[in-house]
Design an enzyme around this catalytic site. Structure first.
Site, PDB file in Angstrom:
ATOM      1  N   ARG A 144     -51.020 -49.289   5.959  1.00 20.35           N
ATOM      2  CA  ARG A 144     -50.312 -48.282   5.160  1.00 20.35           C
ATOM      3  C   ARG A 144     -50.869 -48.166   3.745  1.00 20.35           C
ATOM      4  O   ARG A 144     -50.267 -47.512   2.899  1.00 20.35           O
ATOM      5  CB  ARG A 144     -48.820 -48.645   5.089  1.00 20.35           C
ATOM      6  N   TYR A 192     -48.111 -55.095 -14.277  1.00 20.20           N
ATOM      7  CA  TYR A 192     -48.825 -54.108 -13.455  1.00 20.20           C
ATOM      8  C   TYR A 192     -49.283 -52.930 -14.327  1.00 20.20           C
ATOM      9  O   TYR A 192     -50.461 -52.541 -14.303  1.00 20.20           O
ATOM     10  CB  TYR A 192     -47.908 -53.620 -12.333  1.00 20.20           C
ATOM     11  N   GLY A 248     -59.599 -53.740  -1.108  1.00 17.73           N
ATOM     12  CA  GLY A 248     -58.171 -53.565  -0.815  1.00 17.73           C
ATOM     13  C   GLY A 248     -57.979 -52.540   0.282  1.00 17.73           C
ATOM     14  O   GLY A 248     -57.029 -51.747   0.246  1.00 17.73           O
ATOM     15  N   SER A 305     -53.242 -45.805 -11.841  1.00 11.86           N
ATOM     16  CA  SER A 305     -51.853 -45.538 -11.448  1.00 11.86           C
ATOM     17  C   SER A 305     -51.222 -44.517 -12.381  1.00 11.86           C
ATOM     18  O   SER A 305     -51.702 -44.303 -13.490  1.00 11.86           O
ATOM     19  CB  SER A 305     -51.042 -46.838 -11.541  1.00 11.86           C
ATOM     20  N   SER A 348     -57.719 -52.941   3.801  1.00 14.67           N
ATOM     21  CA  SER A 348     -57.311 -53.250   5.167  1.00 14.67           C
ATOM     22  C   SER A 348     -55.960 -52.716   5.609  1.00 14.67           C
ATOM     23  O   SER A 348     -55.838 -52.187   6.713  1.00 14.67           O
ATOM     24  CB  SER A 348     -57.288 -54.775   5.356  1.00 14.67           C
TER      25      SER A 348
END
Lengths: 189, 257
Positions: free
Chosen positions: B17, B158, B12, B145, B14
């Site tokens: 931001r 999520y 993940g 997270s 690339s």
């Protein structure tokens, strides 16, 4: 919906749950991640992982569908999702069970925040091991749980008395997760 | 430099931001050679690899879908063939949707679980097996997270996947420590990443100002803030740290208001 829906609950718990919830005051869903396979993390197979994912997402779908029906009926309801001891304190060999328990814990808590306005509560029972699952070593109570001891807490959460209990995790494990003992995990012996 | 000679992989990685880019650049700045992977944003991935080479480190970009185990196994094989035995794996790839709990679609559920949870298992296990094969100490860092400690409405899937990653990381930590592999996870707060572009609570300047008011360090996290935390977890100084959750959220979840 039916007054009581059980999804993926351990076979050992089902009769006790049905017994205490047959007169539940509100539509009630109880769902768990299913019986995950045991094994060292590094040796787990794709099919074991996929089976665990199917268990936890199956419970998630059951909770989602129950919530939709409860909202539509306007009657409110009770959602109780089952977690397990390794989701709280890691146990060698129990990565799959723990992942499912963790997954459903947060799912239930987010549901709690969203569904309260519809008169629905959503809570978690950290269900200790019963006969035929887990092990006794390291449990301060010195024994496995009796199914009715797990069911009693679920029944409380489903009752009117628990109307202000929302997003809670109630652990029923004889004290297993509050301490640690030597000797390695019996799951891998 | 703290990570001189280490070979790292970041998934993940690339998007310009994204947290992954911050992790990759911080690892490279610390002296690691860094393989970057992503399911998309290939131009940005190649550009990131070029940036890392400009820093004097070796790099490569490999497109891979972390939810596909074959892709992940091939990814690690390519990295090891090109750069050498893997020392550091950062399982960072993830995705999110915002949906009411009772209306979550099966497609969204499967997509998020596939990327965030099965992706973590695939990358974590494939990396651990590679490290065990080469008999090297290793570090595995998951991006979990703040959802591990606080629920957010409309993000049930999520949050659930991140709690699953927390439990998985703790099990990996206790099982893999005896073979020298340490496993931890970071808890990013608000990063102005592509993942958050669709967040309904972050669509306007007023939304952003209201969010900043909730953060004791009153700003969004830069991706590199997350990278610095990962560098610490991969350093010699963190040699006694495993199974840990390092929250990098400016103090966001410590208080409710």
């Amino acid at each position: 919906m039916a007054r009581l829906t059980l999804a993926n609950v351990p076979a050992a718990l089902e009769p006790a749950l049905r017994h205490v919830l047959e007169d539940a005051p509100l539509p009630t869903l109880v769902a768990g991640p299913g019986d995950a396979q045991v094994g060292p993390f590094i040796e787990l197979t794709q099919s074991q992982w996929n089976e665990a994912i199917d268990g936890m997402t199956g419970a998630f779908r059951a909770a989602r569908d129950a919530a939709a029906t409860m909202i539509e009926s306007g009657e409110g309801g009770r959602i109780v999702l089952l977690s397990n001891p390794p989701a709280v304190r890691a146990v060698h060999g129990a990565a799959l069970a723990a992942t499912g328990g963790g997954f459903l814990t947060t799912a239930a808590q987010v549901a709690a925040a969203e569904l309260a306005e519809h008169g629905i509560t959503s809570n978690v029972v950290g269900a200790g091991w019963t006969e035929g699952s887990g092990f006794v070593e390291g449990i301060p109570a010195g024994r496995l749980a009796r199914p009715e001891e797990i069911a009693a807490v679920v029944a409380f959460l489903a009752s009117e008395a628990a109307s202000y209990v929302n997003g809670a995790v109630i652990t029923v494990d004889g004290g297993f997760t509050i301490t640690k003992t030597a000797g390695g995990s019996p799951l891998l012996r | 430099m703290r990570l001189q000679g280490k070979i790292a992989l970041v998934t993940g990685a690339s998007h310009e931001r994204g947290i992954g880019r911050g992790i990759a650049l911080a690892l490279a700045q610390a002296g690691a050679d860094v393989a970057c992977s992503d399911i998309g944003f290939e131009d940005q991935g190649e550009q990131l690899a070029a940036l890392i080479r400009d820093l004097g480190q070796r790099s490569m970009f490999v497109r891979a879908d972390v939810s596909d185990r074959t892709d992940v196994d091939e990814l690690i094989e390519q990295v090891e063939t090109t750069l050498g035995p893997l020392d550091i794996a950062c399982s960072n790839a993830g995705t999110a949707d915002w949906e009411a709990f009772h209306e979550i679609s099966d497609a969204s559920l499967e997509k998020i679980v596939g990327a965030n949870l099965t992706g973590a298992f695939n990358v974590g296990q494939a990396a651990a097996r590679a490290m065990a094969r080469s008999e090297r100490d290793g570090r595995i860092v998951f991006t979990s997270s703040v959802h591990v400690q606080m629920g957010f409405p409309s993000m049930a899937v999520y949050g659930a996947t991140k709690q699953g990653v927390r439990a998985l990381a703790e099990h990996m930590a206790i099982e893999l420590a005896p073979i020298g592999i340490l496993v931890n996870h970071i808890g990013p707060g608000w990063v102005k990443s592509q993942l958050n572009d669709n967040s309904p609570g972050l669509q306007t300047e007023e939304d952003e100002a209201a969010t900043i008011e909730l953060i004791p360090i009153p700003r969004p996290s830069e991706a590199i803030d997350q990278g610095h935390a990962v560098v610490y977890l991969c350093s010699e100084e963190a040699g006694y740290v495993t199974g840990e959750f390092l929250r990098v959220d400016g103090g966001f979840v410590v208080g409710k208001y």
